[in-house]
Design a protein around this motif. Structure first.
Motif, PDB file in Angstrom:
ATOM      1  N   LEU A   3       3.758   0.628   2.511  1.00  9.35           N
ATOM      2  CA  LEU A   3       3.640  -0.290   3.640  1.00  9.35           C
ATOM      3  C   LEU A   3       3.292  -1.679   3.143  1.00  9.35           C
ATOM      4  O   LEU A   3       2.518  -1.830   2.195  1.00  9.35           O
ATOM      5  CB  LEU A   3       2.559   0.192   4.608  1.00  9.35           C
ATOM      6  CG  LEU A   3       2.714   1.605   5.187  1.00  9.35           C
ATOM      7  CD1 LEU A   3       1.468   1.965   5.983  1.00  9.35           C
ATOM      8  CD2 LEU A   3       3.947   1.698   6.048  1.00  9.35           C
ATOM      9  N   CYS A   4       3.863  -2.674   3.799  1.00  7.40           N
ATOM     10  CA  CYS A   4       3.560  -4.064   3.436  1.00  7.40           C
ATOM     11  C   CYS A   4       3.583  -4.920   4.687  1.00  7.40           C
ATOM     12  O   CYS A   4       4.561  -4.880   5.453  1.00  7.40           O
ATOM     13  CB  CYS A   4       4.580  -4.583   2.421  1.00  7.40           C
ATOM     14  SG  CYS A   4       4.246  -6.260   1.815  1.00  7.40           S
ATOM     15  N   GLU A   5       2.503  -5.660   4.907  1.00  8.23           N
ATOM     16  CA  GLU A   5       2.494  -6.629   6.005  1.00  8.23           C
ATOM     17  C   GLU A   5       3.527  -7.710   5.696  1.00  8.23           C
ATOM     18  O   GLU A   5       3.654  -8.162   4.555  1.00  8.23           O
ATOM     19  CB  GLU A   5       1.116  -7.260   6.146  1.00  8.23           C
ATOM     20  CG  GLU A   5      -0.008  -6.273   6.461  1.00  8.23           C
ATOM     21  CD  GLU A   5       0.064  -5.709   7.860  1.00  8.23           C
ATOM     22  OE1 GLU A   5       0.674  -6.351   8.744  1.00  8.23           O
ATOM     23  OE2 GLU A   5      -0.507  -4.627   8.082  1.00  8.23           O
ATOM     24  N   ILE A   6       4.290  -8.098   6.722  1.00  8.66           N
ATOM     25  CA  ILE A   6       5.299  -9.128   6.525  1.00  8.66           C
ATOM     26  C   ILE A   6       4.614 -10.420   6.118  1.00  8.66           C
ATOM     27  O   ILE A   6       3.644 -10.855   6.737  1.00  8.66           O
ATOM     28  CB  ILE A   6       6.152  -9.305   7.785  1.00  8.66           C
ATOM     29  CG1 ILE A   6       6.989  -8.029   7.997  1.00  8.66           C
ATOM     30  CG2 ILE A   6       7.051 -10.529   7.677  1.00  8.66           C
ATOM     31  CD1 ILE A   6       7.825  -8.027   9.244  1.00  8.66           C
ATOM     32  N   ALA A   7       5.108 -11.009   5.055  1.00 11.00           N
ATOM     33  CA  ALA A   7       4.413 -12.103   4.379  1.00 11.00           C
ATOM     34  C   ALA A   7       4.398 -13.390   5.189  1.00 11.00           C
ATOM     35  O   ALA A   7       5.173 -13.589   6.125  1.00 11.00           O
ATOM     36  CB  ALA A   7       5.067 -12.354   3.024  1.00 11.00           C
ATOM     37  N   SER A   8       3.501 -14.271   4.774  1.00  8.31           N
ATOM     38  CA  SER A   8       3.413 -15.596   5.376  1.00  8.31           C
ATOM     39  C   SER A   8       4.588 -16.450   4.904  1.00  8.31           C
ATOM     40  O   SER A   8       5.241 -16.128   3.904  1.00  8.31           O
ATOM     41  CB  SER A   8       2.109 -16.265   4.943  1.00  8.31           C
ATOM     42  OG  SER A   8       2.155 -16.560   3.549  1.00  8.31           O
ATOM     43  N   PRO A   9       4.893 -17.555   5.611  1.00 10.98           N
ATOM     44  CA  PRO A   9       5.999 -18.423   5.179  1.00 10.98           C
ATOM     45  C   PRO A   9       5.870 -18.889   3.732  1.00 10.98           C
ATOM     46  O   PRO A   9       6.873 -18.985   3.020  1.00 10.98           O
ATOM     47  CB  PRO A   9       5.921 -19.597   6.158  1.00 10.98           C
ATOM     48  CG  PRO A   9       5.328 -19.004   7.403  1.00 10.98           C
ATOM     49  CD  PRO A   9       4.336 -17.979   6.913  1.00 10.98           C
ATOM     50  N   ILE A  10       4.647 -19.181   3.273  1.00 11.78           N
ATOM     51  CA  ILE A  10       4.466 -19.629   1.889  1.00 11.78           C
ATOM     52  C   ILE A  10       4.816 -18.500   0.921  1.00 11.78           C
ATOM     53  O   ILE A  10       5.532 -18.705  -0.071  1.00 11.78           O
ATOM     54  CB  ILE A  10       3.024 -20.117   1.662  1.00 11.78           C
ATOM     55  CG1 ILE A  10       2.760 -21.393   2.458  1.00 11.78           C
ATOM     56  CG2 ILE A  10       2.762 -20.349   0.169  1.00 11.78           C
ATOM     57  CD1 ILE A  10       1.331 -21.889   2.370  1.00 11.78           C
ATOM     58  N   ARG A  13       0.855  -1.184   0.000  1.00 14.31           N
ATOM     59  CA  ARG A  13       0.000   0.000   0.000  1.00 14.31           C
ATOM     60  C   ARG A  13       0.892   1.234   0.000  1.00 14.31           C
ATOM     61  O   ARG A  13       1.774   1.357   0.839  1.00 14.31           O
ATOM     62  CB  ARG A  13      -0.895   0.012   1.235  1.00 14.31           C
ATOM     63  CG  ARG A  13      -1.853  -1.167   1.303  1.00 14.31           C
ATOM     64  CD  ARG A  13      -2.630  -1.171   2.608  1.00 14.31           C
ATOM     65  NE  ARG A  13      -1.807  -1.620   3.727  1.00 14.31           N
ATOM     66  CZ  ARG A  13      -1.526  -0.887   4.799  1.00 14.31           C
ATOM     67  NH1 ARG A  13      -1.990   0.354   4.894  1.00 14.31           N
ATOM     68  NH2 ARG A  13      -0.789  -1.371   5.776  1.00 14.31           N
ATOM     69  N   THR A  14       0.664   2.129  -0.950  1.00 19.44           N
ATOM     70  CA  THR A  14       1.491   3.333  -1.062  1.00 19.44           C
ATOM     71  C   THR A  14       0.649   4.574  -0.847  1.00 19.44           C
ATOM     72  O   THR A  14      -0.424   4.718  -1.432  1.00 19.44           O
ATOM     73  CB  THR A  14       2.188   3.397  -2.431  1.00 19.44           C
ATOM     74  OG1 THR A  14       3.061   2.264  -2.570  1.00 19.44           O
ATOM     75  CG2 THR A  14       3.008   4.677  -2.565  1.00 19.44           C
ATOM     76  N   ARG A  15       1.165   5.458  -0.022  1.00 14.50           N
ATOM     77  CA  ARG A  15       0.489   6.721   0.279  1.00 14.50           C
ATOM     78  C   ARG A  15       1.416   7.884  -0.073  1.00 14.50           C
ATOM     79  O   ARG A  15       2.590   7.892   0.332  1.00 14.50           O
ATOM     80  CB  ARG A  15       0.140   6.774   1.766  1.00 14.50           C
ATOM     81  CG  ARG A  15      -0.362   8.147   2.199  1.00 14.50           C
ATOM     82  CD  ARG A  15      -0.721   8.181   3.671  1.00 14.50           C
ATOM     83  NE  ARG A  15      -1.121   9.533   4.056  1.00 14.50           N
ATOM     84  CZ  ARG A  15      -1.586   9.859   5.252  1.00 14.50           C
ATOM     85  NH1 ARG A  15      -1.729   8.930   6.188  1.00 14.50           N
ATOM     86  NH2 ARG A  15      -1.929  11.114   5.534  1.00 14.50           N
ATOM     87  N   VAL A  16       0.907   8.846  -0.819  1.00 16.78           N
ATOM     88  CA  VAL A  16       1.649  10.074  -1.100  1.00 16.78           C
ATOM     89  C   VAL A  16       1.451  11.008   0.089  1.00 16.78           C
ATOM     90  O   VAL A  16       0.325  11.385   0.413  1.00 16.78           O
ATOM     91  CB  VAL A  16       1.151  10.752  -2.393  1.00 16.78           C
ATOM     92  CG1 VAL A  16       1.894  12.067  -2.616  1.00 16.78           C
ATOM     93  CG2 VAL A  16       1.354   9.819  -3.583  1.00 16.78           C
ATOM     94  N   VAL A  17       2.548  11.359   0.770  1.00 13.54           N
ATOM     95  CA  VAL A  17       2.434  12.157   1.987  1.00 13.54           C
ATOM     96  C   VAL A  17       2.719  13.641   1.740  1.00 13.54           C
ATOM     97  O   VAL A  17       2.321  14.497   2.532  1.00 13.54           O
ATOM     98  CB  VAL A  17       3.363  11.617   3.089  1.00 13.54           C
ATOM     99  CG1 VAL A  17       2.930  10.219   3.500  1.00 13.54           C
ATOM    100  CG2 VAL A  17       4.815  11.620   2.653  1.00 13.54           C
TER     101      VAL A  17
END
Length: 208
Positions: A16-23, A4-8
């Protein structure tokens, strides 16, 4: 992985990116060839952070771009052996990676989980005036902690004393409950800070 990208502000974005699952991590390692980045990393959580960072860099800036670090630890981007012109700052906390980026301006970003930990470290992070304003508020202490970390990443000085050299005007806080703007100074220079809260975390970004 969903980024997700936000122009500030003009020319400045935070992704921002949630840390991925093991798969997802396993798939990313194979697809992007990121094996070498985690070969000697023992911590599983740290491996996942590094891979998520690496995927974000590829997705945001191109498959030929990679992340490198200066002796100070500051990140920069490399494309085909040459330093990229993109300015970046990176932070991560439990479950989340943040990448601030700008072609024209230097950036600093920090992200922290809103927790009592910020109150416990206030005496080594905040000045007496800042402590009086933040008090025992978990939200205000987390905001102040991320602000000083983000500002530290932006400025060129070394040997920085967070209490003495970085100053937040918390009385200038303005905005909604979940989003705040305020003033800060470092070594006589003024900065405009932006902090926002989402999913129990505080994200703060500053530009020059």
């Amino acid at each position: 992985m969903k980024i997700r990208t936000r122009v500030v502000s003009e020319g400045v974005s935070v992704s921002l990116c949630e840390i991925a699952s093991p798969i997802e991590i396993s798939d990313a390692v194979v697809y992007h060839g990121l094996h070498h980045q985690v070969e000697n990393v023992r911590s599983e959580n740290r491996r996942h952070e590094i891979i998520t960072e690496g995927v974000m860099i590829k997705e945001l800036f191109g498959a030929k771009v990679s992340l490198a670090h200066r002796e100070s630890g500051a990140p920069y981007l490399v494309e085909q052996g040459e330093e990229s012109g993109m300015n970046v700052s990176i932070s991560h906390c439990e479950g989340l990676v943040a990448v601030a980026h700008s072609r024209d301006r230097k950036v600093g970003v920090d992200v922290e989980v809103v927790s009592e930990r910020a109150v416990r470290v206030q005496n080594r992070v905040l000045s007496d005036d800042e402590i009086r304003f933040a008090g025992s508020s978990v939200v205000l202490n987390t905001l102040a902690w991320t602000a000083k970390e983000a500002l530290f990443k932006l400025i060129p000085e070394t040997g920085v004393d967070f209490r003495a050299d970085l100053h937040l005007d918390l009385s200038s806080l303005d905005g909604t409950e979940n989003e705040k703007t305020y003033e800060a100074t470092a070594y006589g220079r003024s900065y405009r800070m932006l902090s926002w809260f989402e999913n129990g975390r505080c994200v703060t970004v500053v530009t020059d």
